[in-house]
Write an enzyme that holds these catalytic residues in place. Structure first.
Site, PDB file in Angstrom:
ATOM      1  N   CYS A  89      -9.752   0.392  -3.505  1.00 20.73           N
ATOM      2  CA  CYS A  89      -9.492   0.207  -2.074  1.00 20.73           C
ATOM      3  C   CYS A  89     -10.302  -0.944  -1.476  1.00 20.73           C
ATOM      4  CB  CYS A  89      -9.782   1.496  -1.315  1.00 20.73           C
ATOM      5  SG  CYS A  89      -8.835   2.890  -1.914  1.00 20.73           S
ATOM      6  N   HIS A 146     -12.021   0.532   5.922  1.00 19.96           N
ATOM      7  CA  HIS A 146     -10.977   1.065   5.044  1.00 19.96           C
ATOM      8  C   HIS A 146     -10.569   2.431   5.588  1.00 19.96           C
ATOM      9  CE1 HIS A 146      -8.710   2.598   1.843  1.00 19.96           C
ATOM     10  NE2 HIS A 146      -9.656   3.371   1.334  1.00 19.96           N
ATOM     11  N   ASN A 153      -4.074   6.779   3.697  1.00 21.73           N
ATOM     12  CA  ASN A 153      -4.884   5.806   2.949  1.00 21.73           C
ATOM     13  C   ASN A 153      -3.956   4.936   2.097  1.00 21.73           C
ATOM     14  OD1 ASN A 153      -6.512   4.457   1.128  1.00 21.73           O
ATOM     15  ND2 ASN A 153      -7.804   6.228   0.640  1.00 21.73           N
TER      16      ASN A 153
HETATM   17  N1  COA Z   1      -4.943  21.618   2.557  1.00 23.06           N
HETATM   18  C1  COA Z   1      -5.597  22.777   2.673  1.00 23.06           C
HETATM   19  N2  COA Z   1      -6.743  23.055   2.034  1.00 23.06           N
HETATM   20  C2  COA Z   1      -7.258  22.088   1.248  1.00 23.06           C
HETATM   21  C3  COA Z   1      -6.618  20.846   1.084  1.00 23.06           C
HETATM   22  C4  COA Z   1      -5.429  20.624   1.764  1.00 23.06           C
HETATM   23  N3  COA Z   1      -4.736  19.472   1.675  1.00 23.06           N
HETATM   24  N4  COA Z   1      -7.372  20.082   0.238  1.00 23.06           N
HETATM   25  C5  COA Z   1      -8.439  20.830  -0.112  1.00 23.06           C
HETATM   26  N5  COA Z   1      -8.351  22.034   0.493  1.00 23.06           N
HETATM   27  C6  COA Z   1      -9.283  23.168   0.391  1.00 23.06           C
HETATM   28  C7  COA Z   1     -10.040  23.188  -0.896  1.00 23.06           C
HETATM   29  O1  COA Z   1      -9.239  23.747  -1.927  1.00 23.06           O
HETATM   30  C8  COA Z   1     -11.214  24.052  -0.528  1.00 23.06           C
HETATM   31  O2  COA Z   1     -10.795  25.381  -0.553  1.00 23.06           O
HETATM   32  P1  COA Z   1     -11.797  26.543  -1.120  1.00 23.06           P
HETATM   33  O3  COA Z   1     -12.978  26.511  -0.187  1.00 23.06           O
HETATM   34  O4  COA Z   1     -10.973  27.760  -1.006  1.00 23.06           O
HETATM   35  O5  COA Z   1     -12.135  26.132  -2.501  1.00 23.06           O
HETATM   36  C9  COA Z   1     -11.460  23.687   0.933  1.00 23.06           C
HETATM   37  O6  COA Z   1     -10.271  23.047   1.405  1.00 23.06           O
HETATM   38  C10 COA Z   1     -12.635  22.766   1.129  1.00 23.06           C
HETATM   39  O7  COA Z   1     -12.541  21.740   0.171  1.00 23.06           O
HETATM   40  P2  COA Z   1     -13.466  20.475   0.228  1.00 23.06           P
HETATM   41  O8  COA Z   1     -13.121  19.558  -0.919  1.00 23.06           O
HETATM   42  O9  COA Z   1     -14.898  20.885   0.387  1.00 23.06           O
HETATM   43  O10 COA Z   1     -12.975  19.841   1.598  1.00 23.06           O
HETATM   44  P3  COA Z   1     -13.554  18.601   2.341  1.00 23.06           P
HETATM   45  O11 COA Z   1     -13.933  18.974   3.700  1.00 23.06           O
HETATM   46  O12 COA Z   1     -14.566  17.862   1.492  1.00 23.06           O
HETATM   47  O13 COA Z   1     -12.285  17.646   2.430  1.00 23.06           O
HETATM   48  C11 COA Z   1     -11.344  15.730   1.344  1.00 23.06           C
HETATM   49  C12 COA Z   1     -11.639  17.220   1.250  1.00 23.06           C
HETATM   50  C13 COA Z   1     -10.646  15.294   0.072  1.00 23.06           C
HETATM   51  C14 COA Z   1     -10.453  15.489   2.553  1.00 23.06           C
HETATM   52  C15 COA Z   1     -12.703  14.972   1.531  1.00 23.06           C
HETATM   53  O14 COA Z   1     -13.620  15.393   0.553  1.00 23.06           O
HETATM   54  C16 COA Z   1     -12.528  13.507   1.432  1.00 23.06           C
HETATM   55  O15 COA Z   1     -11.921  12.876   2.281  1.00 23.06           O
HETATM   56  N6  COA Z   1     -13.116  12.854   0.403  1.00 23.06           N
HETATM   57  C17 COA Z   1     -12.986  11.435   0.218  1.00 23.06           C
HETATM   58  C18 COA Z   1     -11.664  11.144  -0.426  1.00 23.06           C
HETATM   59  C19 COA Z   1     -11.289   9.705  -0.315  1.00 23.06           C
HETATM   60  O16 COA Z   1     -11.475   9.096   0.706  1.00 23.06           O
HETATM   61  N7  COA Z   1     -10.714   9.147  -1.377  1.00 23.06           N
HETATM   62  C20 COA Z   1     -10.252   7.823  -1.418  1.00 23.06           C
HETATM   63  C21 COA Z   1     -11.383   6.870  -1.408  1.00 23.06           C
HETATM   64  S1  COA Z   1     -10.810   5.224  -1.344  1.00 23.06           S
END
Ligand code: COA
Length: 339
Positions: A124, A266, A296
């Site tokens: 990215c 980004h 994204n």
């Molecule tokens: N819908 C509903 N629940 C979801 C979900 C979705 N789309 N995606 C994840 N969950 C759930 C998980 O399974 C987890 O459930 P559990 O507690 O029962 O295990 C819960 O939500 C929390 O998961 P977690 O990973 O801690 O959530 P988070 O607050 O960290 O958010 C992301 C997840 C992916 C949105 C976040 O970590 C993120 O944005 N990370 C960076 C990703 C990124 O930017 N990537 C590209 C970089 S260029």
């Protein structure tokens, strides 16, 4: 001599998929996606559309825009394409594995017969890296005058639509910027920081298809190559990376928050941007976000925002702006630019 952004362009697939229109099998909700990421929808390319097609549209959009600018002598798209010295494409979703580069396909279709062309793989951060590479190539050779930097992605084709933790985050699109040498000392790319932390390479990857995990004859593959991500780890890295780059760019150029017209981050997650803003005590309004509409789009996200600002009259010549981003690699960086 400086290197300025002469024109911008973008290409967004017409098909729009809101959170509520996601395939029924994905166990998620509009509420969860919005509250955890700020994403409301994403645009999805038609099956026949590849990375080079979106990139070509964005490139044509930037060149057409350039034809209307002061000081541009060329009258047609064909003429201005012939003045390009370099075409650099940032992408993680190239038309083909390894070769040929997607940039060469764009070069041919654009009729840019005098240009060199290459892809860069910086996730990215591809557009941020691309601006620095292009401006270096222009600076090093007096004969070179113009370069096109493009970010283009068809991420929807590389997602596991059963993985709710990743598939809701990404979308398709392309953005482009025409760079040109200028004698105006008050314009251009002032400073760029490019960084990498390969120790996090397995936090965000497309595992299959390369020489490490090559497909073998006769192998039955039950799922296509797709993005695999450790969301938590990327989140923590991203907040740290953004904070570090913004602070370093400001300090290196002696720039204060009030000097900046916009920070163009980004567009990965609105919460990442907010967390970095809070750490740096920079008001949220300084950051331009369009993630709600496009999700994204990886290397395309920053040039898409730039083009929206530019065409929307929110960028004036002389405005100081900053780009900042992070991505697979892991890579990160930013550019400080006088528009
Ligand atoms: N819908 C509903 N629940 C979801 C979900 C979705 N789309 N995606 C994840 N969950 C759930 C998980 O399974 C987890 O459930 P559990 O507690 O029962 O295990 C819960 O939500 C929390 O998961 P977690 O990973 O801690 O959530 P988070 O607050 O960290 O958010 C992301 C997840 C992916 C949105 C976040 O970590 C993120 O944005 N990370 C960076 C990703 C990124 O930017 N990537 C590209 C970089 S260029």
């Amino acid at each position: 001599m400086a290197i300025e952004i002469k024109a911008t362009g973008r290409a967004i697939p017409a098909k729009r998929l809101t959170n509520t229109e996601l395939p029924a099998g994905i166990d998620t909700s509009d509420d969860w996606i919005r509250s955890h990421t700020g994403i409301g929808s994403r645009h999805i390319a038609d099956d026949a559309v590849a990375c080079s097609d979106l990139a070509l549209s964005a490139a044509r959009s930037a060149l057409t825009f350039a034809l209307e600018q002061d000081g541009v002598q060329e009258k047609t798209l064909e003429e201005i394409a012939l003045t390009l010295d370099m075409i650099i494409l940032g992408t993680a979703t190239a038309d083909y594995y390894g070769c040929p580069s997607t940039a060469c396909i764009i070069q041919n279709k654009l009729g840019a017969k005098n240009a060199g062309a290459m892809d860069i793989s910086a996730g990215c951060s591809g557009f941020i890296y691309g601006l620095e590479i292009a401006s270096g190539l222009l600076s090093i050779n007096p004969a070179r005058k113009r370069a096109l930097v493009i970010g283009s992605e068809v991420l929807s084709r590389f997602l596991d639509w059963n993985d709710r933790g990743s598939c809701v985050l990404f979308g398709d699109g392309a953005g482009a910027a025409l760079l040109e040498k200028t004698d105006n000392p008050k314009r251009g790319i002032l400073r760029t920081i490019l960084k990498a932390d390969g120790s996090g390479s397995d936090h965000l990857m497309i595992k299959r298809g390369g020489s490490r995990n090559c497909f073998k004859s006769g192998e039955v593959v039950d799922i296509h190559p797709h993005v695999e991500m450790n969301g938590r780890a990327v989140y923590i890295f991203a907040v740290r990376a953004m904070t570090e780059i913004i602070a370093q760019l400001m300090e290196a150029e002696g720039v204060g928050v009030d000097d900046l017209r916009w920070i163009v981050p980004h567009q990965a997650n609105a919460r990442i941007v907010s967390a970095a803003a809070k750490r740096l005590s920079i008001p949220d309004e300084k950051f331009v976000l369009n993630i709600e509409e496009y999700a994204n789009t990886s290397s395309a996200s920053i040039p898409i925002v730039l083009d929206e600002l530019n065409r929307g009259g929110k960028l004036r010549r002389g405005d100081l702006i900053m780009t900042v981003g992070f991505g697979a690699g892991l890579t990160y960086g930013g550019n400080l630019i006088v528009f």
